[in-house]
Design a protein around this motif. Sequence first.
Motif, PDB file in Angstrom:
ATOM      1  N   MET A   1       0.822  -1.195   0.000  1.00  0.00           N
ATOM      2  CA  MET A   1       0.000   0.000   0.000  1.00  0.00           C
ATOM      3  C   MET A   1       0.865   1.258   0.000  1.00  0.00           C
ATOM      4  N   GLN A   2       1.863   1.314   0.906  1.00  0.00           N
ATOM      5  CA  GLN A   2       2.702   2.504   1.002  1.00  0.00           C
ATOM      6  C   GLN A   2       3.437   2.752  -0.315  1.00  0.00           C
ATOM      7  N   GLY A   3       3.933   1.671  -0.928  1.00  0.00           N
ATOM      8  CA  GLY A   3       4.632   1.819  -2.192  1.00  0.00           C
ATOM      9  C   GLY A   3       3.728   2.373  -3.283  1.00  0.00           C
ATOM     10  N   ARG A   4       2.482   1.986  -3.273  1.00  0.00           N
ATOM     11  CA  ARG A   4       1.521   2.483  -4.264  1.00  0.00           C
ATOM     12  C   ARG A   4       1.294   3.984  -4.085  1.00  0.00           C
ATOM     13  N   LEU A   5       1.218   4.436  -2.847  1.00  0.00           N
ATOM     14  CA  LEU A   5       1.059   5.868  -2.602  1.00  0.00           C
ATOM     15  C   LEU A   5       2.243   6.654  -3.151  1.00  0.00           C
ATOM     16  N   ALA A   6       3.440   6.119  -2.966  1.00  0.00           N
ATOM     17  CA  ALA A   6       4.634   6.787  -3.494  1.00  0.00           C
ATOM     18  C   ALA A   6       4.577   6.855  -5.019  1.00  0.00           C
ATOM     19  N   GLU A   7       4.078   5.809  -5.657  1.00  0.00           N
ATOM     20  CA  GLU A   7       3.943   5.818  -7.118  1.00  0.00           C
ATOM     21  C   GLU A   7       2.965   6.908  -7.562  1.00  0.00           C
ATOM     22  N   ILE A   8       1.867   7.043  -6.846  1.00  0.00           N
ATOM     23  CA  ILE A   8       0.863   8.053  -7.176  1.00  0.00           C
ATOM     24  C   ILE A   8       1.470   9.449  -7.028  1.00  0.00           C
ATOM     25  N   GLY A  46      -5.746   8.912   6.110  1.00  0.00           N
ATOM     26  CA  GLY A  46      -4.823   8.529   5.057  1.00  0.00           C
ATOM     27  C   GLY A  46      -3.823   9.599   4.677  1.00  0.00           C
ATOM     28  N   ALA A  47      -3.968  10.805   5.192  1.00  0.00           N
ATOM     29  CA  ALA A  47      -3.057  11.891   4.831  1.00  0.00           C
ATOM     30  C   ALA A  47      -1.653  11.660   5.367  1.00  0.00           C
ATOM     31  N   ILE A  48      -1.518  10.999   6.490  1.00  0.00           N
ATOM     32  CA  ILE A  48      -0.183  10.806   7.064  1.00  0.00           C
ATOM     33  C   ILE A  48       0.678   9.949   6.139  1.00  0.00           C
ATOM     34  N   GLU A  49       0.086   8.949   5.506  1.00  0.00           N
ATOM     35  CA  GLU A  49       0.852   8.109   4.595  1.00  0.00           C
ATOM     36  C   GLU A  49       1.371   8.908   3.407  1.00  0.00           C
ATOM     37  N   ALA A  59      12.566   6.216   0.040  1.00  0.00           N
ATOM     38  CA  ALA A  59      12.515   5.121   1.009  1.00  0.00           C
ATOM     39  C   ALA A  59      11.892   3.869   0.389  1.00  0.00           C
ATOM     40  N   SER A  60      12.103   2.756   1.039  1.00  0.00           N
ATOM     41  CA  SER A  60      11.469   1.505   0.647  1.00  0.00           C
ATOM     42  C   SER A  60      10.077   1.468   1.291  1.00  0.00           C
ATOM     43  N   HIS A  61       9.124   2.143   0.668  1.00  0.00           N
ATOM     44  CA  HIS A  61       7.809   2.346   1.269  1.00  0.00           C
ATOM     45  C   HIS A  61       7.069   1.050   1.575  1.00  0.00           C
ATOM     46  N   ASP A  62       7.249   0.027   0.763  1.00  0.00           N
ATOM     47  CA  ASP A  62       6.547  -1.229   1.026  1.00  0.00           C
ATOM     48  C   ASP A  62       7.016  -1.888   2.319  1.00  0.00           C
ATOM     49  N   SER A  63       8.195  -1.521   2.797  1.00  0.00           N
ATOM     50  CA  SER A  63       8.700  -2.093   4.053  1.00  0.00           C
ATOM     51  C   SER A  63       8.063  -1.428   5.270  1.00  0.00           C
ATOM     52  N   TRP A  64       7.285  -0.382   5.051  1.00  0.00           N
ATOM     53  CA  TRP A  64       6.685   0.354   6.157  1.00  0.00           C
ATOM     54  C   TRP A  64       5.497  -0.369   6.781  1.00  0.00           C
ATOM     55  N   GLY A  65       5.012  -1.414   6.168  1.00  0.00           N
ATOM     56  CA  GLY A  65       3.904  -2.175   6.736  1.00  0.00           C
ATOM     57  C   GLY A  65       2.547  -1.629   6.322  1.00  0.00           C
ATOM     58  N   THR A  66       1.567  -1.964   7.109  1.00  0.00           N
ATOM     59  CA  THR A  66       0.181  -1.623   6.794  1.00  0.00           C
ATOM     60  C   THR A  66      -0.076  -0.131   6.972  1.00  0.00           C
ATOM     61  N   HIS A  89       5.645   4.051  15.202  1.00  0.00           N
ATOM     62  CA  HIS A  89       5.059   3.702  16.493  1.00  0.00           C
ATOM     63  C   HIS A  89       3.647   3.200  16.224  1.00  0.00           C
ATOM     64  N   ARG A  90       3.456   1.917  16.458  1.00  0.00           N
ATOM     65  CA  ARG A  90       2.153   1.292  16.208  1.00  0.00           C
ATOM     66  C   ARG A  90       1.476   1.003  17.541  1.00  0.00           C
ATOM     67  N   ALA A  91       0.200   1.372  17.646  1.00  0.00           N
ATOM     68  CA  ALA A  91      -0.563   1.112  18.851  1.00  0.00           C
ATOM     69  C   ALA A  91      -0.834  -0.387  18.972  1.00  0.00           C
ATOM     70  N   PRO A  92      -0.804  -0.892  20.193  1.00  0.00           N
ATOM     71  CA  PRO A  92      -1.126  -2.321  20.371  1.00  0.00           C
ATOM     72  C   PRO A  92      -2.544  -2.613  19.891  1.00  0.00           C
TER      73      PRO A  92
END
Length: 99
Positions: A1-8, A46-49, A59-66, A89-92
Amino acid sequence: MQGRLAEIIRAGRDAATVAETHRTIWVDTVRDVAEGYSALLVGHGGAIELALAACFPDASHDSWGTPFAHCDGARLGFADGRFVSIEFHRAPQSPIQPS
């Protein structure tokens, strides 16, 4: 998902304008923060992404996770007028309670 945003963003679509606007606001905010202090920027929907991808275009955006969930965030390092590091920082996750 993150990588797709970078492409856009790289394609120069409307999302690129939103991403660059947020990145500019972030830079303007943290540029004036004194050494040893920090700024808290809160985003949603979604703005933070988009902003993070704009701050770290190579950056390697796809490595950023969900995508970010409620209460997730990132700590960014800033030096010499640009963002230089990112720490997620991901919330539990709350366990689902049986009915």
